[in-house]
Enzyme design. Sequence first.
Site, PDB file in Angstrom:
ATOM      1  N   LYS A 115     -14.748  -3.877  -5.863  1.00  0.00           N
ATOM      2  CA  LYS A 115     -16.104  -3.518  -6.283  1.00  0.00           C
ATOM      3  C   LYS A 115     -17.081  -3.590  -5.118  1.00  0.00           C
ATOM      4  CE  LYS A 115     -15.594  -3.980 -11.208  1.00  0.00           C
ATOM      5  NZ  LYS A 115     -16.055  -4.575 -12.488  1.00  0.00           N
ATOM      6  N   ARG A 134      -7.782  -8.303 -13.215  1.00  0.00           N
ATOM      7  CA  ARG A 134      -7.610  -6.852 -13.212  1.00  0.00           C
ATOM      8  C   ARG A 134      -7.694  -6.368 -11.764  1.00  0.00           C
ATOM      9  NH1 ARG A 134     -10.688  -2.058 -13.812  1.00  0.00           N
ATOM     10  NH2 ARG A 134      -9.787  -0.552 -15.291  1.00  0.00           N
TER      11      ARG A 134
END
Length: 276
Positions: free
Chosen positions: A205, A246
């Site tokens: 991210k 994840r």
Amino acid sequence: MGVVNVTPDSFSDGGQSFTPQAAVAHGLALLEQGADIVDVGGESTRPGAARPPVEEELRRVLPVVRELAAAGAVVSVDTMRAEVAALALDVGARLINDVSGGLADPAMLPLMAQAGTPYVVMHWRGHAAGMQANAAYGDVVTDVVDELRRRVEAALQAGIHPGCLIVDPGLGFAKTPEHNWELLGRLGEVREQLGHPLLVGASRKSFLGRLLADPATGQERPAGLRDAATAAVSVLAAAQGVWCLRAHDVASTLDAVRVTARWGVEAAAQAQRLLR
């Protein structure tokens, strides 16, 4: 949890697994790397992304879920739509990962109550196109926990079994980098206050890219070069009792977690020896 984005526009790997054949091959490769769950998504939720029509999401997701489930994979489906979730469960999905926590589609919670399968409730403050305008908090951990608690209560009132609920603090969703770091540092608090297994998705991210920006130009580290940082975050999250991580690159994250777990075993053994 390995990520299979069947999209042309996901922030990290959009387009790489856009055909059903490529997506299935990628999912099988993640299983070979050691993924316990393969998370298939047909809608990009990067900041600013537009939503595909439901028919397009179904076209992207269902063939991939069907083939991966037939190959023995535990398949999760990343969707906010009850129609997609229902049809995905029909073809073999075993978990629904709803980034809206049931807010995007009022039919989702009743469906999950009827299905009786695990359901991820994520912290969410609106669709990708405008979510970053909602990144305002008093204390981000307190606010996220309070809002997630309300979604958990709504899920329970809808009839979802408590043992089926998993919570996700929603890193990057209506969060600044500072919000993300604060949540990561207090994951144990989030887990303890909510009392349900915790899923964390920090993989690649932008807050990692910003931390690792080129000191000369200020340019963020590209998404594909953030896997070492992802592994570091994953190890620290696992140490705080997170249930599932994840990740786009399963191998590096799994290696890092295994090494840290082994280190912890040795440290505990040494402590016991010193106490004798």
